[in-house]
Design a protein around this motif. Structure first.
Motif, PDB file in Angstrom:
ATOM      1  N   UNK A   1      58.428  52.336  53.568  1.00 13.89           N
ATOM      2  CA  UNK A   1      57.769  51.578  54.635  1.00 13.89           C
ATOM      3  C   UNK A   1      58.269  50.141  54.611  1.00 13.89           C
ATOM      4  N   UNK A   2      58.778  49.676  55.739  1.00 10.93           N
ATOM      5  CA  UNK A   2      59.408  48.358  55.776  1.00 10.93           C
ATOM      6  C   UNK A   2      58.406  47.233  56.018  1.00 10.93           C
ATOM      7  N   UNK A   3      57.248  47.535  56.607  1.00  8.81           N
ATOM      8  CA  UNK A   3      56.328  46.474  57.032  1.00  8.81           C
ATOM      9  C   UNK A   3      55.981  45.470  55.933  1.00  8.81           C
ATOM     10  N   UNK A   4      55.639  45.899  54.696  1.00  5.60           N
ATOM     11  CA  UNK A   4      55.296  44.903  53.672  1.00  5.60           C
ATOM     12  C   UNK A   4      56.444  43.948  53.343  1.00  5.60           C
ATOM     13  N   UNK A   9      62.926  40.794  54.844  1.00  7.86           N
ATOM     14  CA  UNK A   9      64.043  41.663  55.211  1.00  7.86           C
ATOM     15  C   UNK A   9      64.488  41.546  56.668  1.00  7.86           C
ATOM     16  N   UNK A  10      63.747  40.814  57.492  1.00  9.57           N
ATOM     17  CA  UNK A  10      64.042  40.888  58.922  1.00  9.57           C
ATOM     18  C   UNK A  10      65.391  40.283  59.306  1.00  9.57           C
ATOM     19  N   UNK A  11      65.982  39.483  58.423  1.00 11.72           N
ATOM     20  CA  UNK A  11      67.322  38.955  58.690  1.00 11.72           C
ATOM     21  C   UNK A  11      68.415  39.760  57.985  1.00 11.72           C
ATOM     22  N   UNK A  12      68.026  40.827  57.321  1.00 10.62           N
ATOM     23  CA  UNK A  12      68.977  41.647  56.573  1.00 10.62           C
ATOM     24  C   UNK A  12      69.874  42.417  57.552  1.00 10.62           C
ATOM     25  N   UNK A  14      71.781  44.933  57.198  1.00  8.57           N
ATOM     26  CA  UNK A  14      71.680  46.393  57.065  1.00  8.57           C
ATOM     27  C   UNK A  14      70.445  46.922  57.780  1.00  8.57           C
ATOM     28  N   UNK A  15      69.340  46.192  57.659  1.00  4.95           N
ATOM     29  CA  UNK A  15      68.116  46.617  58.340  1.00  4.95           C
ATOM     30  C   UNK A  15      68.272  46.491  59.852  1.00  4.95           C
ATOM     31  N   UNK A  16      68.845  45.388  60.294  1.00  4.59           N
ATOM     32  CA  UNK A  16      69.063  45.189  61.734  1.00  4.59           C
ATOM     33  C   UNK A  16      69.919  46.320  62.298  1.00  4.59           C
ATOM     34  N   UNK A  17      70.967  46.652  61.575  1.00  9.52           N
ATOM     35  CA  UNK A  17      71.853  47.734  62.010  1.00  9.52           C
ATOM     36  C   UNK A  17      71.101  49.060  62.078  1.00  9.52           C
ATOM     37  N   UNK A  18      70.207  49.282  61.109  1.00 11.22           N
ATOM     38  CA  UNK A  18      69.463  50.538  61.051  1.00 11.22           C
ATOM     39  C   UNK A  18      68.530  50.692  62.245  1.00 11.22           C
ATOM     40  N   UNK A  23      67.717  52.481  68.582  1.00 10.99           N
ATOM     41  CA  UNK A  23      67.292  51.896  69.847  1.00 10.99           C
ATOM     42  C   UNK A  23      66.074  51.007  69.754  1.00 10.99           C
ATOM     43  N   UNK A  24      65.828  50.439  68.574  1.00 14.63           N
ATOM     44  CA  UNK A  24      64.671  49.562  68.371  1.00 14.63           C
ATOM     45  C   UNK A  24      65.168  48.124  68.270  1.00 14.63           C
ATOM     46  N   UNK A  25      64.519  47.213  68.981  1.00 12.54           N
ATOM     47  CA  UNK A  25      64.935  45.812  68.874  1.00 12.54           C
ATOM     48  C   UNK A  25      63.957  45.037  67.992  1.00 12.54           C
ATOM     49  N   UNK A  26      64.290  43.787  67.700  1.00 16.52           N
ATOM     50  CA  UNK A  26      63.496  42.995  66.760  1.00 16.52           C
ATOM     51  C   UNK A  26      62.093  42.716  67.289  1.00 16.52           C
ATOM     52  N   UNK A  27      61.945  42.567  68.607  1.00 15.14           N
ATOM     53  CA  UNK A  27      60.614  42.318  69.174  1.00 15.14           C
ATOM     54  C   UNK A  27      59.695  43.517  68.957  1.00 15.14           C
ATOM     55  N   UNK A  28      60.254  44.699  69.110  1.00 17.82           N
ATOM     56  CA  UNK A  28      59.461  45.911  68.876  1.00 17.82           C
ATOM     57  C   UNK A  28      59.067  46.014  67.400  1.00 17.82           C
ATOM     58  N   UNK A  29      60.001  45.638  66.527  1.00 20.55           N
ATOM     59  CA  UNK A  29      59.691  45.644  65.098  1.00 20.55           C
ATOM     60  C   UNK A  29      58.574  44.651  64.781  1.00 20.55           C
ATOM     61  N   UNK A  30      58.657  43.459  65.369  1.00 14.22           N
ATOM     62  CA  UNK A  30      57.613  42.448  65.151  1.00 14.22           C
ATOM     63  C   UNK A  30      56.256  42.968  65.614  1.00 14.22           C
TER      64      UNK A  30
END
Length: 200
Positions: A1-4, A9-12, A14-18, A23-30
């Motif tokens: 689980x990435x949330x904690x 990690x949000x600037x990582x 590898x995570x951004x690429x994943x 098809x998920x963007x950073x706003x959706x992740x936030x």
């Protein structure tokens, strides 16, 4: 689980690429992380924040009388948490309370220092390791630290080097039993990580 881990990690890359791969963007992740935060058990978050601050502050001042008093308060608070809410896992409380970083490992580690509490935590936390709520390394470090206090060989070989390991095959069996990699594989992972950091 990435949330904690999101704040770290949000600037990582590898995570951004994943997440972009799916098809998920950073706003959706936030948004997803914000929704997750709303579901955290706030009473448990607040209680664990108090315990973590107590744990860290008394050690910063090296006041050993205060350390003992606070550790025993934290032991009782942990028992209360376990009884009422279960283990304060990252999924329940996250890793941050505001800007305060509060992993479970340090508090659990210090429970190894008190023979009146240690047997309870040794048994109870193992249940949480088996259920996937407590990181096995946190539990293993607590056990090894108590081993060191009583001058017996390490059970898991995760605390302060390998000097106190007498039989690596027994240690590897113990590690396997709680989901830790073998000593050899653990060393390989550490070497691979060190090598990857050198290339950055």
């Amino acid at each position: 689980m990435i949330a904690p881990y999101w704040e770290y990690k949000k600037q990582d890359p590898k995570l951004i690429k994943l997440y972009k791969k799916y098809g998920i963007d950073s706003l959706e992740m936030e948004l997803k992380v914000a929704q997750w935060k709303k579901r955290l058990n706030q009473k448990l978050v607040d209680s664990f924040t108090v315990a973590s601050m107590r744990d860290q502050n008394s050690r910063r001042d090296l006041n050993y009388q205060e350390i003992t008093k606070n550790d025993k308060k934290n032991a009782e608070l942990l028992k209360w948490m376990f009884k009422n809410y279960g283990f304060p896992s990252m999924q329940k409380i996250g890793l941050l309370s505001g800007d305060f970083f509060m992993p479970s490992g340090p508090i659990l580690l210090h429970m190894a220092d008190y023979d009146e509490y240690y047997p309870y935590f040794k048994t109870k936390i193992l249940e949480y390791v088996k259920s996937g709520e407590c990181p096995p390394r946190d539990y293993a470090a607590m056990i090894d630290r108590n081993n060191l206090h009583h001058k017996v060989p390490y059970t898991y070989g995760v605390y302060q080097g390998y000097e106190n390991i007498k039989d690596s095959s027994i240690v590897n069996d113990n590690r396997k039993g709680i989901g830790l990699p073998s000593l050899t594989y653990r060393n390989k992972l550490a070497k691979d990580l060190a090598d990857s950091l050198k290339t950055k």
